[in-house]
Design a protein around this motif. Structure first.
Motif, mmCIF file in Angstrom:
data_model
loop_
_atom_site.group_PDB
_atom_site.id
_atom_site.type_symbol
_atom_site.label_atom_id
_atom_site.label_comp_id
_atom_site.label_asym_id
_atom_site.label_seq_id
_atom_site.Cartn_x
_atom_site.Cartn_y
_atom_site.Cartn_z
ATOM 1 N N LEU A 185 -1.446 6.291 2.357
ATOM 2 C CA LEU A 185 -2.486 5.732 2.209
ATOM 3 C C LEU A 185 -3.494 6.205 1.208
ATOM 4 O O LEU A 185 -4.695 6.627 1.091
ATOM 5 N N CYS A 188 3.511 -0.936 3.417
ATOM 6 C CA CYS A 188 4.576 -0.317 2.274
ATOM 7 C C CYS A 188 6.064 -1.140 2.331
ATOM 8 O O CYS A 188 6.235 -2.110 3.057
ATOM 9 N N THR A 228 2.468 5.142 12.244
ATOM 10 C CA THR A 228 1.338 4.918 12.749
ATOM 11 C C THR A 228 1.127 4.960 14.286
ATOM 12 O O THR A 228 1.764 3.897 14.938
ATOM 13 N N THR A 236 0.736 -1.339 0.057
ATOM 14 C CA THR A 236 0.036 0.090 -0.091
ATOM 15 C C THR A 236 1.019 1.220 -0.140
ATOM 16 O O THR A 236 2.205 1.352 0.258
ATOM 17 N N GLN A 268 -2.493 7.461 11.018
ATOM 18 C CA GLN A 268 -1.234 7.593 10.139
ATOM 19 C C GLN A 268 -0.753 8.961 10.091
ATOM 20 O O GLN A 268 -1.535 10.027 9.948
ATOM 21 N N ILE A 325 -7.436 1.835 -1.058
ATOM 22 C CA ILE A 325 -6.877 0.856 0.133
ATOM 23 C C ILE A 325 -7.843 -0.107 0.575
ATOM 24 O O ILE A 325 -7.523 -1.332 0.847
ATOM 25 N N VAL A 350 -6.417 5.145 10.257
ATOM 26 C CA VAL A 350 -6.268 3.908 8.928
ATOM 27 C C VAL A 350 -7.701 3.349 8.946
ATOM 28 O O VAL A 350 -8.017 2.847 7.695
ATOM 29 N N PRO A 388 1.105 -0.206 8.132
ATOM 30 C CA PRO A 388 1.328 0.985 7.180
ATOM 31 C C PRO A 388 2.539 1.984 7.543
ATOM 32 O O PRO A 388 2.803 2.644 6.619
#
Length: 413
Positions: free
Chosen positions: A89, A209, A121, A85, A126, A93, A151, A112
């Motif tokens: 974000l 990620c 996070t 991802t 985020q 998603i 998130v 994330p």
């Protein structure tokens, strides 16, 4: 054989995630497109990264693409899956995580954070350099603003999945009520700790990620080889299709050191015939000259109030595609006409168009710094050198750092 299948929604993301394995000597390959014939992949490849190009599609199309890819992977006997991802974000998603869940990927562990690049996070929120993502530059993006910082709320825009926040120190012990566990992390140490806590299972479904991907070898047993050494040309050409403020600052910072610095005009961005013009051919000849060691070409800011002639002639729905196609054509022309060059491409759309226009294969090799990937590009039977970077990454002096890193006297990075 393939142990891990990574599904990315854009090409720079595919690259900065794939390189986390390649730099550790784990054979990795990056493919573009959703139709993957797993039987034709080199048996030595252990990590296959597939760019599905679903960042800008409809949520329904994105979900279906991920669902079908994961189902085919399961049929091919692949055990481990990672939905790459965007670290800010952006994109589909919720829909893409939903596609993985529909294919059987429950529970799904979502990480994330990318602390090395300022993405953390905190209690399910985020953050970008300490600012909630919806209040950062990504919340002001002209094309795809991020509207939430929690998130779970971002996932909930496109999915009915049941989401639970997990904090550092919690046990990764999903219940039958959990679809997605969002695992907070503010440091790399916390990510590494998470990577050693997965419950034993025949299959493992993960998302995140490049930040968490770096620690996945703690959870999966890979065969490792000696990482590749590459030497690139010291002539550097940067082609940027990103309108992110971070990239725009990087381009501006490079102006004083560049031998050729161009902010593309309305015509150069939007006229599909631009690369056939004498104007472009003159610029190409200038780039080819031996004393041009750094050339920078970027699209500049999008001015919504002052449209040019060619922009007005381009329907709003087609503008992103037209600009990225023109930038891809420029990049392709540079590679075809200048053999001794290192090409740096900023922005996933531009990189995708470049690879779509030419018969190419790409393999990540090493990192200049987090999110900035050096790769070998096989193009028309020749090996070329490519640097890729997502628009939202890096310090203001990034282009200077890339130029220093491609010094041909360096043997190892």
């Amino acid at each position: 054989m393939i142990q891990l299948l990574i599904c990315a929604d854009d090409l720079t993301g595919a690259m900065d995630t794939g390189v986390q394995f390649a730099k550790k000597g784990i054979r990795t390959e990056v493919l573009v497109g959703r139709q993957v014939d797993f039987d034709r992949i080199d048996p030595a490849v252990q990590v296959l990264v597939v760019d599905t190009e679903t960042r800008h599609t409809s949520p329904a199309e994105a979900e279906e693409a991920i669902y079908r890819l994961v189902v085919r992977g399961l049929e091919a006997g692949i055990r481990y899956y990672y939905k790459k991802t965007d670290s800010a974000l952006r994109g589909n998603i919720g829909a893409e995580l939903g596609g993985m869940l529909r294919a059987g990927g429950k529970p799904l562990f979502f990480f994330p954070a990318f602390p090395k690049n300022g993405r953390t996070t905190s209690k399910g929120i985020q953050m970008v350099n300490g600012v909630p993502v919806a209040e950062s530059v990504f919340g002001k993006d002209p094309f795809e603003p991020v509207r939430h910082s929690r998130v779970g709320d971002i996932i909930g825009e496109q999915s009915q999945a049941r989401v639970r926040d997990c904090l550092p120190g919690d046990a990764l012990a999903p219940t039958c009520e959990d679809d997605i566990l969002v695992c907070s992390a503010e440091t790399d140490q916390e990510l590494e700790t998470w990577s050693r806590q997965f419950p034993e299972n025949d299959s493992l479904f993960l998302a995140g990620c490049a930040g968490f991907a770096e620690y996945l070898p703690n959870s999966i047993s890979f065969v490792r080889e000696q990482p590749e050494k590459t030497v690139a040309s010291e002539k550097l050409v940067v082609v940027s299709g990103s309108v992110n403020e971070i990239t725009l600052l990087q381009l501006q910072e490079s102006k004083a050191q560049a031998d050729l610095w161009i902010e593309l005009s309305d015509r150069q961005k939007f006229d599909p015939a631009y690369t056939q013009s004498e104007e472009w051919q003159a610029q190409l000849r200038r780039i080819r000259e031996p004393d041009c060691r750094l050339a920078v070409l970027g699209v500049g800011r999008i001015d919504l109030e002052h449209e040019g002639e060619f922009e007005r002639q381009t329907p709003q729905s087609q503008r992103r595609d037209v600009v990225s196609s023109n930038l891809g054509s420029i990049a392709q022309d540079i590679l075809r006409n200048i053999k001794d060059v290192t090409l740096a491409v900023f922005g996933g759309d531009t990189l995708y168009k470049l690879l779509s226009l030419a018969d190419t294969r790409i393999r990540p090799c090493w990192e200049i710094e987090p999110g900035v990937v050096a790769a070998q590009l096989q193009m028309e039977g020749e090996t070329r050198y490519l640097i890729t970077k997502s628009g939202g990454f890096g310090s203001s002096d990034m282009i200077g750092k890339i130029q220093a890193a491609v010094n041909p006297c360096k043997e190892e990075f």
